[in-house]
Each structure stands twice: as C-alpha cells, then as structure tokens.
Design a protein around this motif. Structure first.
Motif, PDB file in Angstrom:
ATOM      1  N   LEU A 100       0.806  -1.214   0.000  1.00 29.58           N
ATOM      2  CA  LEU A 100       0.000   0.000   0.000  1.00 29.58           C
ATOM      3  C   LEU A 100       0.841   1.268   0.000  1.00 29.58           C
ATOM      4  CD1 LEU A 100      -2.819   1.217   0.058  1.00 29.58           C
ATOM      5  CD2 LEU A 100      -2.762   1.095   2.552  1.00 29.58           C
ATOM      6  N   TYR A 101       1.963   1.272   0.713  1.00 24.63           N
ATOM      7  CA  TYR A 101       2.778   2.478   0.777  1.00 24.63           C
ATOM      8  C   TYR A 101       3.286   2.868  -0.610  1.00 24.63           C
ATOM      9  CZ  TYR A 101       6.507   5.710   2.104  1.00 24.63           C
ATOM     10  OH  TYR A 101       7.309   6.802   2.220  1.00 24.63           O
ATOM     11  N   SER A 107       0.438   4.097  -2.784  1.00 26.85           N
ATOM     12  CA  SER A 107       0.076   5.487  -2.505  1.00 26.85           C
ATOM     13  C   SER A 107       1.046   6.459  -3.187  1.00 26.85           C
ATOM     14  CB  SER A 107       0.050   5.736  -0.989  1.00 26.85           C
ATOM     15  OG  SER A 107       1.350   5.708  -0.431  1.00 26.85           O
ATOM     16  N   THR A 165      -7.131   0.496   5.000  1.00 26.11           N
ATOM     17  CA  THR A 165      -5.840   1.178   5.170  1.00 26.11           C
ATOM     18  C   THR A 165      -5.535   1.488   6.633  1.00 26.11           C
ATOM     19  OG1 THR A 165      -6.704   3.446   4.957  1.00 26.11           O
ATOM     20  CG2 THR A 165      -6.206   2.263   2.917  1.00 26.11           C
ATOM     21  N   SER A 199      -2.087   0.992   8.077  1.00 24.41           N
ATOM     22  CA  SER A 199      -1.028   1.740   7.387  1.00 24.41           C
ATOM     23  C   SER A 199      -1.048   3.226   7.731  1.00 24.41           C
ATOM     24  CB  SER A 199      -1.180   1.572   5.865  1.00 24.41           C
ATOM     25  OG  SER A 199      -1.190   0.217   5.511  1.00 24.41           O
ATOM     26  N   MET A 234      -6.813  -0.555  -6.402  1.00 24.96           N
ATOM     27  CA  MET A 234      -7.301  -0.497  -5.034  1.00 24.96           C
ATOM     28  C   MET A 234      -8.417  -1.499  -4.778  1.00 24.96           C
ATOM     29  SD  MET A 234      -5.408   1.341  -3.217  1.00 24.96           S
ATOM     30  CE  MET A 234      -6.408   1.235  -1.737  1.00 24.96           C
ATOM     31  N   TRP A 250      -6.586  -4.871  -4.807  1.00 27.93           N
ATOM     32  CA  TRP A 250      -5.755  -4.948  -3.603  1.00 27.93           C
ATOM     33  C   TRP A 250      -6.623  -5.242  -2.378  1.00 27.93           C
ATOM     34  CZ3 TRP A 250      -5.845  -1.934   0.850  1.00 27.93           C
ATOM     35  CH2 TRP A 250      -4.795  -2.134   1.740  1.00 27.93           C
ATOM     36  N   SER A 251      -7.780  -4.605  -2.307  1.00 29.82           N
ATOM     37  CA  SER A 251      -8.703  -4.857  -1.196  1.00 29.82           C
ATOM     38  C   SER A 251      -9.206  -6.296  -1.220  1.00 29.82           C
ATOM     39  CB  SER A 251      -9.887  -3.888  -1.262  1.00 29.82           C
ATOM     40  OG  SER A 251      -9.453  -2.547  -1.161  1.00 29.82           O
ATOM     41  N   GLU A 297      -6.310  -8.405   0.094  1.00 26.32           N
ATOM     42  CA  GLU A 297      -6.150  -8.304   1.555  1.00 26.32           C
ATOM     43  C   GLU A 297      -7.223  -9.115   2.274  1.00 26.32           C
ATOM     44  OE1 GLU A 297      -3.637  -6.484   3.427  1.00 26.32           O
ATOM     45  OE2 GLU A 297      -2.844  -6.913   1.428  1.00 26.32           O
TER      46      GLU A 297
END
Length: 361
Positions: free
Chosen positions: A138-139, A142, A202, A205, A283, A286-287, A290
């Motif tokens: 995620l970092y 972003s 998030t 994070s 996103m 990615w969600s 996760e």
C-alpha cells in the motif's frame, strides 16, 4: 510494509481522490441531466455530503478500534470460520468492481482510438501493470497514486477552452425540471463517488500524523468540487437535449478543442484517464487480495494477487459490450453502496460488544 512506512496526510488525501475519480465522469453530465433534468449538476454537493456522512462512520470505527485492522476487529468477537462467507462475498464484489471498471475503460478507449483491435489485448497490458502495483504494498501504491495524480490533474486546464462558448442561458432558470430518473439512476450517480469506502482497509497503514478522517474528507471534497465544476461547465456548454442525447458528453466536449499539433484530442484525453482507472482497479483488487489473505492465510501474497488478476481477466471476456458492462456495473455498484454503509455499522456494533466484554470482565 515496514512499521515506519505509514501513509502521510497528503498521500491519504490523494489516495481517496484517486479511488473515486474515474471514467464515470465521461457520462456523468448525461446521467445527471437524464435523472434530475435541468441544472442537475447542483445535486452533486448533496452526494458529496452523503459520502462525508459515510466517512464519519468509518472515522468512528477508526477511532473506536484505535487504528486496528477491520479483520482483527471482526475476528476478536466472531470466529474466523463464521466470517468466511462475508470474506468471500467481499472478495467477489471488490474483484468484480475492479474487473468491470477496467473493462469499461478499455472498451471506451478501444472505441475511440483502435476500433479494429481486440479490447482484451489492452486489458491484458493493463492487468500486467495492475498486478505489478498490487504486489508492491500500500505504501508504494500510494506513492504511485501521487504520481498518477500529477499525470492526470492537468487535464482540468482543458475546461478553460469551453469558457468562450459557455452560456448561462443554457442553464435555464429552472432547477431539476424534466428528470425521469428512477432509484436505480440515483444509485448509479452515487457510483461515481464509490472507492472511498476502501479506506477501511488502510487502517493499519496509518498513524496520528496521517490525520485519517480529515485527509479522507479532504480527498472526497476534492472529488466533489471537480465533479461539480466539470458538470457545471458541461451544462452551460451543451443544451439539455444535447446532454440527454450524448452517451459521453465530456468526450464530445473534448472534440470541440482543436490544436494544430493534435488530432482527436478526445482520444488523447481518454488515454490519460488510464492513470486514474488503473489506480481505481488496483485499489479494488488490492482490497480483494487483503480480504483473501484471511481466507487463505498460508498462500503467498504474490500468488493470491496473480490468481485474482487472472480470474478477473477471464471474467472480463463475458460482458463484451459497453452496455453489458454497464448493466453488470449497476448491480455490483448497488451492492457496494450497501457494503459502504453496513460494514462500518457492523464494525461499530462489534466494537461496542468488545467494550461490553471488557467492562464486564
């Protein structure tokens, strides 16, 4: 992600904006005109207010849960096995939304620029980039979002070219007259704002410096301001009849701009939307990844990400026209609207039960 690699307030703001802003803006003026009638652009701040209310709920979860992962919050009270159906449901909805957003963009771009090329070739190239970003964490996602933001935000300057033909007379003195929209159309417009709800994933994070709630609201406000500005100009440049007739008013507007060194500016404009589209899809997938890690905790992240991207690519073959994609998208976006509001409420209830257990212990 290392413990020191937390999202900054600026990154969080851009993250929310990039998750929301997407290809829906191409057709948003037409959707507003059809649903609400004359001066339909004026309802957009109202939609933005609904988003902020939802973000306040998510912010309450963040504060009560002290920044813990939503999965840890749920599993603290509910056994993981009982949560498996919920996790599978979330993976399916988020993966499908990412799949449909990507396929819709590919079909629009193919229609404008390469009408004889198989759109799934473009989808393949896009999915390779999406997979590469997904496995970076995620970092790094972003940071990529910030870069993509600067690559695409300059396009707002093109709106200045419409000022010469803008006329307040086209706005008419009547507000919200002639709309024929249904409840499904109201929800369809709200889908233009979806994506912000993914900030729930998030939580781990972020830290105090991220200013989670304020940054999330600022990102959503930025989206609302830009949506309202673009649609206001579209309503003042095109007549209500033109707006109702055009499928993609914003792309048609771009065709009015002429440069001696660029032909078909609308194709170039659509091409730059690749950046915002890729990030929105990343996103969502990615969600899904996760969430999928809670179902398959022993599976390597890269393998899980690859499986999700591959399955989405295969499913993308089924809806092969824009109308099919939009029909599917309406269904899944309506489901996502429910998730956006009910999941934070479920988490608040779970946190309240957790507090009661601690108090009675």
């Amino acid at each position: 992600m290392n413990g020191s690699e937390k999202l900054s307030a600026f990154h969080m703001t851009i993250l929310v904006y990039m998750m929301q802003f997407g290809v829906v803006i191409f057709m948003l003026p037409q959707m507003l005109s059809k649903t609400f009638g004359t001066n339909g652009w004026i309802v957009l701040p109202g939609y933005g207010l609904i988003v902020i209310i939802n973000l306040l709920l998510i912010g309450a979860v963040y504060k009560l849960g002290k920044g813990k992962s939503i999965f840890d919050i749920l599993e603290h009270v509910i056994p993981r096995m009982l949560l498996m159906p919920l996790y599978l449901f979330l993976v399916g909805v988020w993966a499908m939304l990412g799949c449909l957003v990507g396929k819709e963009y590919v079909l629009i771009f193919q229609m404008l620029a390469f009408p004889t090329t198989n759109p799934m070739l473009f989808k393949l190239v896009m999915d390779v980039l999406i997979f590469w970003l997904m496995i970076k964490g995620l970092y790094n996602i972003s940071k990529a979002a910030t870069m993509f933001f600067w690559f695409s935000v300059w396009m707002l300057l093109l709106v200045f070219f419409f000022y010469g033909e803008f006329s307040f007379a086209r706005l008419t003195p009547f507000f919200l007259k002639g709309g024929t929209g249904s409840l499904a159309d109201f929800v369809g417009i709200y889908s233009a704002y979806l994506g912000y709800e993914l900030v729930m994933l998030t939580f781990p994070s972020t830290d105090a410096k991220t200013k989670f709630l304020r940054s999330s609201i600022l990102g959503s406000l930025l989206t609302t301001i830009i949506y309202t500005y673009i649609c206001f100009v579209a309503f003042g440049f095109l007549s209500p009849k033109q707006l109702n007739r055009m499928l993609y008013p914003l792309l048609d507007l771009m065709a009015y701009i002429k440069f001696p060194f660029v032909e078909r500016l609308e194709s170039l404009f659509c091409g730059f939307f690749l950046f915002t589209t890729v990030f929105t899809v990343v996103m969502y997938l990615w969600s899904a990844k996760e969430t999928g890690r809670r179902i398959f905790p022993k599976m390597k992240e890269n393998v899980l990400a690859g499986i999700i991207v591959l399955l989405c690519y295969i499913v993308a073959y089924v809806p092969d026209t824009i109308s099919d994609v939009q029909t599917w998208f309406k269904v899944f976006s309506a489901v996502e609207c429910i998730i956006a509001f009910t999941l934070p409420l479920l988490l608040i209830i779970v946190l309240a039960l957790t507090r009661e257990k601690v108090a009675s212990a």
